[in-house]
Design a protein around this motif. Structure first.
Motif, PDB file in Angstrom:
ATOM      1  N   UNK A 184      17.338  37.255 -13.451  1.00 13.64           N
ATOM      2  CA  UNK A 184      16.992  36.866 -12.071  1.00 13.64           C
ATOM      3  C   UNK A 184      15.484  36.644 -12.012  1.00 13.64           C
ATOM      4  N   UNK A 185      15.086  35.428 -11.678  1.00  8.06           N
ATOM      5  CA  UNK A 185      13.662  35.177 -11.635  1.00  8.06           C
ATOM      6  C   UNK A 185      13.085  35.375 -10.243  1.00  8.06           C
ATOM      7  N   UNK A 186      13.740  34.827  -9.246  1.00  8.59           N
ATOM      8  CA  UNK A 186      13.203  34.938  -7.890  1.00  8.59           C
ATOM      9  C   UNK A 186      14.339  34.998  -6.887  1.00  8.59           C
ATOM     10  N   UNK A 187      13.994  35.440  -5.683  1.00 15.99           N
ATOM     11  CA  UNK A 187      14.967  35.490  -4.592  1.00 15.99           C
ATOM     12  C   UNK A 187      14.784  34.237  -3.731  1.00 15.99           C
ATOM     13  N   UNK A 188      15.695  33.276  -3.861  1.00 13.29           N
ATOM     14  CA  UNK A 188      15.512  32.010  -3.143  1.00 13.29           C
ATOM     15  C   UNK A 188      15.438  32.197  -1.625  1.00 13.29           C
ATOM     16  N   UNK A 189      15.992  33.287  -1.120  1.00 15.45           N
ATOM     17  CA  UNK A 189      15.946  33.532   0.324  1.00 15.45           C
ATOM     18  C   UNK A 189      14.523  33.818   0.796  1.00 15.45           C
ATOM     19  N   UNK A 190      13.658  34.148  -0.119  1.00 16.25           N
ATOM     20  CA  UNK A 190      12.261  34.438   0.233  1.00 16.25           C
ATOM     21  C   UNK A 190      11.313  33.287  -0.124  1.00 16.25           C
ATOM     22  N   UNK A 191      11.882  32.140  -0.444  1.00 23.49           N
ATOM     23  CA  UNK A 191      11.073  30.946  -0.755  1.00 23.49           C
ATOM     24  C   UNK A 191      11.508  29.855   0.209  1.00 23.49           C
ATOM     25  N   UNK A 192      10.551  29.339   0.992  1.00 24.89           N
ATOM     26  CA  UNK A 192      10.911  28.539   2.155  1.00 24.89           C
ATOM     27  C   UNK A 192      10.375  27.116   2.082  1.00 24.89           C
ATOM     28  N   UNK A 193      11.279  26.154   2.269  1.00 29.19           N
ATOM     29  CA  UNK A 193      10.805  24.804   2.579  1.00 29.19           C
ATOM     30  C   UNK A 193      10.040  24.907   3.887  1.00 29.19           C
ATOM     31  N   UNK A 215       7.683  20.958   1.060  1.00 30.68           N
ATOM     32  CA  UNK A 215       7.500  22.260   0.452  1.00 30.68           C
ATOM     33  C   UNK A 215       8.760  22.727  -0.243  1.00 30.68           C
ATOM     34  N   UNK A 216       8.832  23.972  -0.724  1.00 27.30           N
ATOM     35  CA  UNK A 216       7.742  24.959  -0.721  1.00 27.30           C
ATOM     36  C   UNK A 216       6.657  24.617  -1.741  1.00 27.30           C
ATOM     37  N   UNK A 217       5.579  25.371  -1.708  1.00 23.27           N
ATOM     38  CA  UNK A 217       4.542  25.240  -2.730  1.00 23.27           C
ATOM     39  C   UNK A 217       5.136  25.602  -4.094  1.00 23.27           C
ATOM     40  N   UNK A 218       4.602  25.007  -5.146  1.00 29.20           N
ATOM     41  CA  UNK A 218       5.106  25.343  -6.483  1.00 29.20           C
ATOM     42  C   UNK A 218       4.288  26.457  -7.142  1.00 29.20           C
ATOM     43  N   UNK A 219       3.938  27.443  -6.337  1.00 28.92           N
ATOM     44  CA  UNK A 219       3.285  28.667  -6.828  1.00 28.92           C
ATOM     45  C   UNK A 219       3.670  29.828  -5.920  1.00 28.92           C
ATOM     46  N   UNK A 220       3.907  30.987  -6.520  1.00 28.37           N
ATOM     47  CA  UNK A 220       4.116  32.178  -5.692  1.00 28.37           C
ATOM     48  C   UNK A 220       2.869  32.483  -4.856  1.00 28.37           C
ATOM     49  N   UNK A 221       3.072  33.317  -3.859  1.00 23.01           N
ATOM     50  CA  UNK A 221       1.959  33.712  -2.991  1.00 23.01           C
ATOM     51  C   UNK A 221       0.831  34.306  -3.834  1.00 23.01           C
ATOM     52  N   UNK A 222      -0.382  34.048  -3.427  1.00 23.30           N
ATOM     53  CA  UNK A 222      -1.540  34.418  -4.259  1.00 23.30           C
ATOM     54  C   UNK A 222      -2.037  35.810  -3.884  1.00 23.30           C
ATOM     55  N   UNK A 223      -2.906  36.396  -4.710  1.00 24.87           N
ATOM     56  CA  UNK A 223      -3.288  37.801  -4.524  1.00 24.87           C
ATOM     57  C   UNK A 223      -3.823  38.154  -3.134  1.00 24.87           C
ATOM     58  N   UNK A 224      -4.507  37.224  -2.481  1.00 26.43           N
ATOM     59  CA  UNK A 224      -4.983  37.531  -1.129  1.00 26.43           C
ATOM     60  C   UNK A 224      -3.938  37.192  -0.060  1.00 26.43           C
TER      61      UNK A 224
END
Lengths: 447, 447
Positions: free
Chosen positions: B180-189, B201-210
């Motif tokens: 399992x790499x990611x939870x698609x329910x937490x990645x939003x167009x 969207x979504x962006x092609x990067x996970x949320x950043x450190x800040x």
């Protein structure tokens, strides 16, 4: 010993965790390593240990794939490769960027910056982005047609080269004593007005160490071949059989001649995926393990989606249903080059779909075998006139690049077909390409 | 000792060779150092030694200025600041980029990449670019009108924030064992459709450190104030007198309240140029030397071009010809904030044009004096409610940043208004800003 003969070039393609879709399952690195510059720097340092010409990053401006089951998302390549360049000294850095979803001024400047920062090691791999997902992030309902993307790419490259040339080599005087900073006569507005772009220029950066960053092109479609033979310094291509590789090589060199270019200045570099083991059995076991992670259906799915059919419609033990696959030119979704490479391999070797699914990774020829077998194949393609070099896509990082550098590269060196040390400092020099004169400088001389 | 009270933030603005137009003539570094990452890394390391919040790079996508007599051209800031971030550990990196001449998807991704690579130290300084030169590099005859640029900027920021939020904080599972790499329910167009942009969207990067890179805004016009008070984490502004600084500060905090924001989460940071000497006379001599390089006319030209008059039309020993200077709102060429700051200073202190030309550098308030005088002014503005921090523009690098860090910072520390060590690891933490929740995460909770 005679003079060193012509040697091959080798690029290392850092495709996420490796070219195999299940690479991340092998857990050689943390599953978030793809967001960590140190992961890439390590691969680059290993590649540099092997005197490879460059590392390469594919890219696209959209989230694609099955994110539930596959690592997704990528750091932006020019930013990431800046970090990599500063951790290395010799190896080139090739970043992919889209001609469909960028502006020439911003792109020319970013790659010029990377060339300045890396001391002349930057290259731009031009792609036009076939997918709809990218288009939908840039105000479009779907990807523009193939022909339109390539028309835009042609103009985009023309503008970009002009911007890179807009400062002549010795435009900067930088004499603090007299206060003369630059010679304005050597800095040129480009005054470009075309179908897609109007760009006045000049670029807001002096000419970069390579004169211009190296230009790489990766499309093997008709549009891609016309574009690449006209502008590119190197072609990343997809042929899967020697005879197709030789034909493509001949064709591209001939096209370069027709554009008035020296064909030796267009480097043909087919892709090769590798699964390396110290014995054939070990390599096969490594491949079997990765395939087990991925599952039979995952493998078949890769073939199915390339030809635009559902996996349920296919009999894995039968050949491809040729009558249901339309002409390549009519495929609007996806790479024509990858499709053609797959179809040619299946046809020439009369493969079942299941066999085919194990002969190609990410659209490229796959070798599962020993270092000797990989070296044999590279040398054979190189000597047989099918390649000036190769774009290597190991199955899994970092073990795949370590196997290649520590076991394949020494064989190539022993056979005299690959360098034992870097002789130049720029990517252009690694590739054996001359320093390009500014087009504006030539014009000035002619007047 | 009581608890540490609220402390100021300080950014270091690396403006070429320094804020003085003749900085490069002083030849503290080679005249091509502005193309060398080590030049910037050195300034950043000195700034980090002083525990400053961030370094800052201005930018614009065009070659402007008198290239015969002034260094021109700039490395692209996100690329350059990647190099700087990797040579430092704590200090934030603020890159300017245009909302008029970029696409939100590419920009959001580049800054997210910088935030990932720097471990949470990235900020985007939004500018709309008033000049025609930039417009002409992007297919336009001239800059869009002020109001149109700001309308686009508003939508651009909205899209960018949504893209940065499109992966929730814990979307990545990265479990190699289960696959399992990611939870698609937490990645939003984001499915954004607006006047200027349509971005799926979504962006092609996970949320950043800040969570999101810090957002900085630098316009002090009406459009700039509306935009900054709504979206920005920090405002770089231009007030040249304390009373104007206080008024601006109050206004922006009030505007933030009206948007429903906590006004403490909008940091007001006026610019300050410095010419520092161990005595007043030494500082003045340093300034005189720089002015001698630049020439009297060069100084007057800076005032003249700001108000849109020819230098020949002005009497240097008379006040500005007020009747010939139109309303600020009608200036379409150049920064309203810089113009207003200049006019206010001249009016309030009844300066001649010659006097005015020595009180402002690059549009900002200038102090020529001792470390004590600079520290006094910073502390005074900070305690008098005119600033949460400052954007410092030394006259010449590296001596100007060394003087500030080694002689002004210790005074501020002694007075308790500036940190003695970094307490957090992200720029957001340095600035005292909370970690922002993803707007999509909040929605999910509400459902």
């Amino acid at each position: 010993m005679s003079q060193p003969e012509q040697q091959m070039s080798i690029g290392m393609n850092i495709l996420g965790f490796g070219a195999h879709a299940a690479a991340w399952r092998k857990a050689e690195v943390a599953a978030d390593a793809y967001l960590d510059v140190e992961y890439y720097r390590n691969i680059a340092r290993i590649s540099e240990r092997g005197c490879l010409d460059a590392i390469f990053l594919a890219d696209g401006p959209a989230l694609v794939g099955d994110v539930a089951r596959q690592p997704a998302g990528r750091l932006e390549p020019t930013v990431l490769l800046t970090a990599v360049a500063l951790a290395t000294r010799h190896i080139g850095v090739i970043a992919t960027a889209s001609s469909s979803y960028n502006d020439p001024y911003n792109l020319a400047r970013r790659f010029s910056s990377l060339d300045h920062i890396s001391g002349g090691r930057a290259a731009w791999n031009v792609v036009t982005n076939a997918g709809d997902a990218a288009a939908q992030n840039f105000g479009l309902a779907g990807a523009p047609r193939h022909v339109d993307r390539y028309a835009r790419a042609d103009e985009f490259i023309d503008v970009t080269l002009k911007l890179w040339d807009s400062w002549e080599d010795h435009a900067v005087i930088a004499d603090a004593g007299s206060g003369r900073f630059a010679d304005p006569a050597k800095i040129h507005a480009i005054d470009f007005v075309g179908q897609h772009f109007s760009v006045k220029g000049p670029l807001n950066l002096p000419r970069s160490p390579q004169g211009r960053p190296v230009l790489v092109q990766a499309g093997s479609s008709e549009g891609g071949k016309a574009l690449g033979s006209r502008y590119a310094d190197a072609i990343f291509t997809t042929q899967t059989t020697l005879v197709d590789g030789q034909a493509f090589y001949q064709e591209m060199k001939q096209r370069a001649r027709q554009w008035g270019r020296n064909p030796e200045h267009l480097k043909i570099m087919p892709g090769l995926s590798t699964v390396i083991g110290s014995t054939e059995a070990e390599a096969q076991a490594r491949f079997d393990q990765l395939n087990a992670y991925h599952g039979e259906e995952g493998l078949l799915q890769q073939v199915a989606s390339r030809v635009g059919l559902a996996v349920e419609e296919l009999d894995p033990d039968a050949p491809l249903p040729w009558q249901r696959i339309g002409p390549i030119e009519e495929f609007e979704r996806g790479s024509h080059g990858f499709l053609e490479a797959q179809l040619n391999l299946a046809r020439r070797e009369n493969l079942s779909i299941r066999e085919l699914s194990r002969r190609i990774l990410v659209g490229h020829r796959l070798l599962v075998g020993t270092p000797e077998q990989v070296a044999d194949s590279l040398e054979h393609w190189f000597r047989a006139g099918a390649a000036d070099g190769f774009n290597i896509m190991p199955d899994v990082f970092p073990s795949g690049v370590e196997a290649f550098v520590d076991h394949v590269v020494p064989l190539l060196q022993k056979r005299g077909v690959f360098r034992r040390e870097y002789r130049g400092s720029t990517l252009r020099e690694h590739l054996g390409l001359p320093y390009p004169a500014s087009q504006y400088q030539q014009a000035a001389v002619a007047v």
